[in-house]
Motif scaffolding. Structure first.
Motif, PDB file in Angstrom:
ATOM      1  N   UNK A  93       0.867  -1.183   0.000  1.00 24.88           N
ATOM      2  CA  UNK A  93       0.000   0.000   0.000  1.00 24.88           C
ATOM      3  C   UNK A  93       0.898   1.226   0.000  1.00 24.88           C
ATOM      4  N   UNK A  94       0.683   2.124  -0.963  1.00 26.81           N
ATOM      5  CA  UNK A  94       1.489   3.344  -1.064  1.00 26.81           C
ATOM      6  C   UNK A  94       0.588   4.513  -1.403  1.00 26.81           C
ATOM      7  N   UNK A  95       1.078   5.725  -1.147  1.00 24.03           N
ATOM      8  CA  UNK A  95       0.240   6.912  -1.257  1.00 24.03           C
ATOM      9  C   UNK A  95      -0.128   7.333  -2.663  1.00 24.03           C
ATOM     10  N   UNK A  96       0.710   7.014  -3.655  1.00 21.17           N
ATOM     11  CA  UNK A  96       0.401   7.395  -5.030  1.00 21.17           C
ATOM     12  C   UNK A  96       1.113   6.443  -5.995  1.00 21.17           C
ATOM     13  N   UNK A  97       0.845   6.645  -7.285  1.00 18.37           N
ATOM     14  CA  UNK A  97       1.410   5.746  -8.300  1.00 18.37           C
ATOM     15  C   UNK A  97       2.929   5.801  -8.311  1.00 18.37           C
ATOM     16  N   UNK A  98       3.481   7.000  -8.147  1.00 20.83           N
ATOM     17  CA  UNK A  98       4.939   7.154  -8.156  1.00 20.83           C
ATOM     18  C   UNK A  98       5.584   6.399  -7.005  1.00 20.83           C
ATOM     19  N   UNK A  99       4.882   6.294  -5.878  1.00 14.36           N
ATOM     20  CA  UNK A  99       5.441   5.616  -4.709  1.00 14.36           C
ATOM     21  C   UNK A  99       5.325   4.097  -4.809  1.00 14.36           C
ATOM     22  N   UNK A 100       4.223   3.620  -5.397  1.00 13.95           N
ATOM     23  CA  UNK A 100       4.030   2.165  -5.440  1.00 13.95           C
ATOM     24  C   UNK A 100       4.813   1.514  -6.577  1.00 13.95           C
ATOM     25  N   UNK A 101       5.074   2.247  -7.658  1.00 11.57           N
ATOM     26  CA  UNK A 101       5.736   1.666  -8.829  1.00 11.57           C
ATOM     27  C   UNK A 101       7.087   1.029  -8.491  1.00 11.57           C
ATOM     28  N   UNK A 102       8.022   1.734  -7.828  1.00 14.97           N
ATOM     29  CA  UNK A 102       9.308   1.087  -7.546  1.00 14.97           C
ATOM     30  C   UNK A 102       9.177  -0.126  -6.635  1.00 14.97           C
ATOM     31  N   UNK A 103       8.188  -0.130  -5.764  1.00 15.24           N
ATOM     32  CA  UNK A 103       7.995  -1.279  -4.866  1.00 15.24           C
ATOM     33  C   UNK A 103       7.493  -2.492  -5.652  1.00 15.24           C
ATOM     34  N   UNK A 104       6.658  -2.250  -6.643  1.00 15.46           N
ATOM     35  CA  UNK A 104       6.197  -3.352  -7.492  1.00 15.46           C
ATOM     36  C   UNK A 104       7.335  -3.888  -8.353  1.00 15.46           C
ATOM     37  N   UNK A 105       8.146  -2.974  -8.877  1.00 17.82           N
ATOM     38  CA  UNK A 105       9.268  -3.400  -9.721  1.00 17.82           C
ATOM     39  C   UNK A 105      10.302  -4.175  -8.913  1.00 17.82           C
ATOM     40  N   UNK A 106      10.431  -3.828  -7.648  1.00 20.80           N
ATOM     41  CA  UNK A 106      11.364  -4.552  -6.785  1.00 20.80           C
ATOM     42  C   UNK A 106      10.839  -5.956  -6.481  1.00 20.80           C
ATOM     43  N   UNK A 107       9.529  -6.072  -6.324  1.00 23.77           N
ATOM     44  CA  UNK A 107       8.915  -7.349  -5.954  1.00 23.77           C
ATOM     45  C   UNK A 107       8.796  -8.311  -7.140  1.00 23.77           C
ATOM     46  N   UNK A 108       8.445  -7.767  -8.317  1.00 24.57           N
ATOM     47  CA  UNK A 108       8.104  -8.629  -9.455  1.00 24.57           C
ATOM     48  C   UNK A 108       9.119  -8.499 -10.589  1.00 24.57           C
ATOM     49  N   UNK A 109       9.353  -9.604 -11.223  1.00 23.58           N
ATOM     50  CA  UNK A 109      10.247  -9.639 -12.380  1.00 23.58           C
ATOM     51  C   UNK A 109       9.476 -10.206 -13.577  1.00 23.58           C
ATOM     52  N   UNK A 110       9.970  -9.969 -14.776  1.00 22.84           N
ATOM     53  CA  UNK A 110       9.349 -10.544 -15.974  1.00 22.84           C
ATOM     54  C   UNK A 110       9.271 -12.063 -15.857  1.00 22.84           C
ATOM     55  N   UNK A 111       8.202 -12.665 -16.325  1.00 25.31           N
ATOM     56  CA  UNK A 111       7.050 -12.105 -17.053  1.00 25.31           C
ATOM     57  C   UNK A 111       5.811 -11.973 -16.172  1.00 25.31           C
ATOM     58  N   UNK A 112       5.899 -11.285 -15.061  1.00 20.46           N
ATOM     59  CA  UNK A 112       4.763 -11.125 -14.154  1.00 20.46           C
ATOM     60  C   UNK A 112       3.565 -10.509 -14.888  1.00 20.46           C
ATOM     61  N   UNK A 113       2.368 -10.921 -14.482  1.00 18.88           N
ATOM     62  CA  UNK A 113       1.129 -10.520 -15.153  1.00 18.88           C
ATOM     63  C   UNK A 113       0.200  -9.885 -14.112  1.00 18.88           C
TER      64      UNK A 113
END
Length: 238
Positions: A93-113
């Motif tokens: 859970x993050x406050x805005x799109x800019x904040x959650x994006x790097x956390x998602x990229x850190x968690x998931x790698x290709x080819x995540x859907x």
């Protein structure tokens, strides 16, 4: 009590009105957007995660029980609360799109859907960022925001009489629609006599473009928006 213009959809505006009472303010409600389901179908499939950036994305998703096996990530605590109310257990859970994006990229790698439960009118930051990293995003537009045709008679009267002390702005689109409706009703000049309080710099942009006195919340949530309003009202009190 101090009149404050609230431009949110009716259900959200009613909740805000209650919070304004605690600040010795009265809400002048004039929804410029109303949200409605698109009745889009959510395809069954194997998703690595579900993303929602608004509580409306959960509320208008219908019966999404088949998605609860996948982790859900939310932008904003209000969105997370709406997800919990429907049986989800929000993870990131993050406050805005800019904040959650790097956390998602850190968690998931290709080819995540990802499955993104979205509105038709939205900023592309999150989708573009995930796709640029090679991740797959399946976006389903489950709700839309429909523009009002006019401000309410109560709001027009209060604005024209210059009784409104401040206006609360929650989205850029709603701010733009408000300005258009005020212009069409012939009350645009009166907007200079009130303080405009915006959720973010992005929301504030069309207001500042017209030279209106605009303040921006420290964080993009209602708690900080109302805190800023409260501070402004105390400053103006003789």
């Amino acid at each position: 009590m101090t009149p404050i213009l609230v431009l949110r959809a009716a259900t959200d505006a009613a909740r805000t009105a209650g919070k304004l009472q605690a600040l010795d303010c009265v809400a002048v409600i004039s929804p410029v957007l109303e949200f409605a389901a698109t009745d889009a179908s959510i395809p069954c499939g194997e998703y690595d995660a579900v993303i929602v950036t608004s509580a409306k994305g959960v509320e208008f998703a219908g019966d999404a029980r088949q998605l609860r096996a996948a982790p859900l990530h939310a932008v904003g605590e209000k969105t997370a609360e709406a997800a919990r109310a429907r049986g989800f257990q929000p993870d990131i859970v993050a406050g805005n799109a800019e904040a959650i994006l790097p956390r998602l990229l850190e968690r998931y790698r290709r080819p995540a859907h990802f499955l993104y439960l979205a509105g038709r009118d939205r900023q592309p930051i999150l989708e573009a960022g995930l796709r640029a990293a090679g991740l797959e995003v399946h976006t389903v537009e489950v709700y839309e925001a429909r523009a009002a045709r006019a401000l309410t008679a109560e709001a027009l009267a209060a604005i024209a009489a210059r009784r409104v002390t401040a206006a609360l702005h929650y989205s850029r689109r709603s701010a733009e629609i408000f300005l258009q409706l005020a212009q069409a009703a012939g009350v645009a000049d009166a907007l200079r006599d009130m303080t405009h309080v915006a959720l973010s710099e992005h929301v504030a942009a069309p207001l500042r473009k017209l030279g209106l006195q605009t303040l921006v919340a420290a964080k993009p949530d209602e708690e900080h928006l109302l805190s800023l309003l409260s501070t402004q009202l105390r400053t103006k009190t003789p």
